[in-house]
Design a protein around this motif. Structure first.
Motif, mmCIF file in Angstrom:
data_model
loop_
_atom_site.group_PDB
_atom_site.id
_atom_site.type_symbol
_atom_site.label_atom_id
_atom_site.label_comp_id
_atom_site.label_asym_id
_atom_site.label_seq_id
_atom_site.Cartn_x
_atom_site.Cartn_y
_atom_site.Cartn_z
ATOM 1 N N VAL A 171 0.794 -1.418 -0.180
ATOM 2 C CA VAL A 171 0.011 -0.098 0.071
ATOM 3 C C VAL A 171 0.946 1.344 0.187
ATOM 4 O O VAL A 171 0.475 2.491 -0.356
ATOM 5 C CB VAL A 171 -1.023 -0.064 1.164
ATOM 6 C CG1 VAL A 171 -0.303 0.203 2.505
ATOM 7 C CG2 VAL A 171 -1.911 1.142 1.070
ATOM 8 N N ASP A 206 -4.070 -2.265 4.829
ATOM 9 C CA ASP A 206 -3.701 -3.331 3.741
ATOM 10 C C ASP A 206 -4.936 -4.068 3.096
ATOM 11 O O ASP A 206 -4.771 -4.623 1.952
ATOM 12 C CB ASP A 206 -3.026 -4.473 4.298
ATOM 13 C CG ASP A 206 -1.592 -3.857 4.907
ATOM 14 O OD1 ASP A 206 -1.116 -2.912 4.455
ATOM 15 O OD2 ASP A 206 -0.871 -4.520 5.913
ATOM 16 N N ASN A 211 -5.439 -1.640 -2.738
ATOM 17 C CA ASN A 211 -4.566 -2.620 -2.608
ATOM 18 C C ASN A 211 -4.715 -4.039 -3.044
ATOM 19 O O ASN A 211 -4.072 -4.784 -3.532
ATOM 20 C CB ASN A 211 -4.125 -2.610 -0.983
ATOM 21 C CG ASN A 211 -2.742 -3.191 -0.625
ATOM 22 O OD1 ASN A 211 -1.924 -2.976 -1.446
ATOM 23 N ND2 ASN A 211 -2.485 -3.720 0.470
#
Length: 362
Positions: A171, A206, A211
């Motif tokens: 990320v 995350d 992502n």
């Protein structure tokens, strides 16, 4: 289906010039491990390796000993943390020694620990020593060229012929999709069928859609940080985290800002907070980073053998039946200063390794 157990591997047990400059001559992670002291009654510190084996990772004999343990106790391999800062390497010696010594039977892969190099080793995480600069295509090519000899090694862990490359904080990487696509293309140009990219799930960010939509083949849970990060944003946890450090400062005490967690409490969080399909399960074997952070550290009690075995079996079942994968990552092989390690110590001896062998062999 027989599970594949891979353990994260910290290469911070040999001296390097940068550590000599930043923390004093001769510094390794053993420095923090040996100077640790108990902060409350029953606190298991300092941790001691079995037979006082404070090994040196610049010695090939250490790698041979570790490979012997990995193979004897049924682990599939080790995932080496890889430190790359726009062409500058840190702690690369153990992996390079392994590459040069083809006779060592040890499966391995890399997790690019792509965070700025900060004073993590003594708890001052905000002080950045080397910034992480991802550069442009020329930098990505240079990085891939360094990794290629490892990818081509027969011992490097591959999935359908593609070398596994774990990204720790994808990320944080600008143009991550473009970099991944370039590396995949370069792998094909060098006779490989591509790269098996794996996204680490350790923190709430995350799980952001942007992502998860990157071209990853799989994800991997990073425990116990994933479970605790999804929990620690409650009001009372935040309040204690702010108030206790102030009390310690004013009263010259050493109260832990976070309560000591029972292992089973965090294990339940790990099992309850589900990840996306195609995720490799993650497990941990305790946690205590007070050797690095002192009273600001986090402590999770060391499990009994039964508790660890129950957790491991449930996570294997979850990985196979819910995530539909066959691989688990253990945090960690040798994170001694964070209190999560499979290597034998004076307290638990080979308990964790024996449990893994028992479970893997059915």
């Amino acid at each position: 289906m027989k599970p594949k157990i891979i353990a994260y591997y910290l290469p911070q047990y040999h001296t390097i010039p940068e550590n000599d400059e930043w923390w004093g001559k001769g510094f390794t992670d053993w420095t923090n491990v040996q100077k640790a002291r108990p902060l409350f009654e029953g606190h298991d510190q300092p941790r001691r390796p079995l037979d006082d084996n404070y090994y040196d990772l610049s010695s090939i004999d250490t790698l041979r000993w570790q490979a012997g343990l990995v193979n004897s106790y049924g682990l599939y391999g080790l995932c080496f943390y890889h430190y790359w800062f726009s062409g500058k390497l840190l702690l690369e010696k153990p992996a390079e020694m392994l590459l040069a010594n083809k006779d060592i039977s040890l499966r391995f892969c890399f997790s690019w620990a792509n965070e700025p190099w900060a004073r993590t080793w003594d708890g001052h995480d905000k002080q950045v020593l080397i910034a992480q600069d991802y550069g442009s295509e020329a930098d990505w090519r240079k990085h891939f060229d360094y990794l290629l000899p490892f990818f081509l090694d027969d011992r490097y862990i591959k999935v359908d012929g593609r070398p596994m490359m774990v990204l720790y904080r994808s990320v944080n990487i600008p143009c991550c999709k473009e970099m991944m696509e370039l590396w995949d293309r370069m792998a094909r140009e060098n006779g490989l069928p591509g790269i098996h990219f794996v996204c680490t799930l350790g923190y709430r960010n995350d799980y952001r859609p942007e992502n998860l939509h990157l071209p990853f083949s799989n994800y991997v849970e990073f425990e116990p940080m994933r479970a605790l990060d999804l929990h620690r944003h409650s009001f009372w946890v935040k309040l204690r985290g702010k108030v206790v450090p102030l009390l310690n400062k004013w009263l010259h005490t050493a109260i832990l800002p976070r309560r000591v967690y029972a292992f089973n409490t965090v294990a339940r969080m790990s099992l309850c907070y589900l990840s996306p399909e195609k995720t490799y399960g993650g497990v941990f074997c305790g946690w205590d980073n007070t050797p690095r952070k002192g009273a600001n550290g986090l402590v999770i009690e060391t499990p009994t053998q039964k508790d660890f075995e129950d957790y491991l079996r449930k996570k294997i079942d979850q990985t196979q039946t819910v995530y539909h994968t066959d691989t688990l990552f253990v945090n960690a092989w040798n994170e001694w200063a964070e209190g999560t390690y499979l290597e034998p110590d004076v307290s638990s001896r080979t308990m964790f390794l024996e449990t893994i062998r028992k479970v893997v062999n059915g």
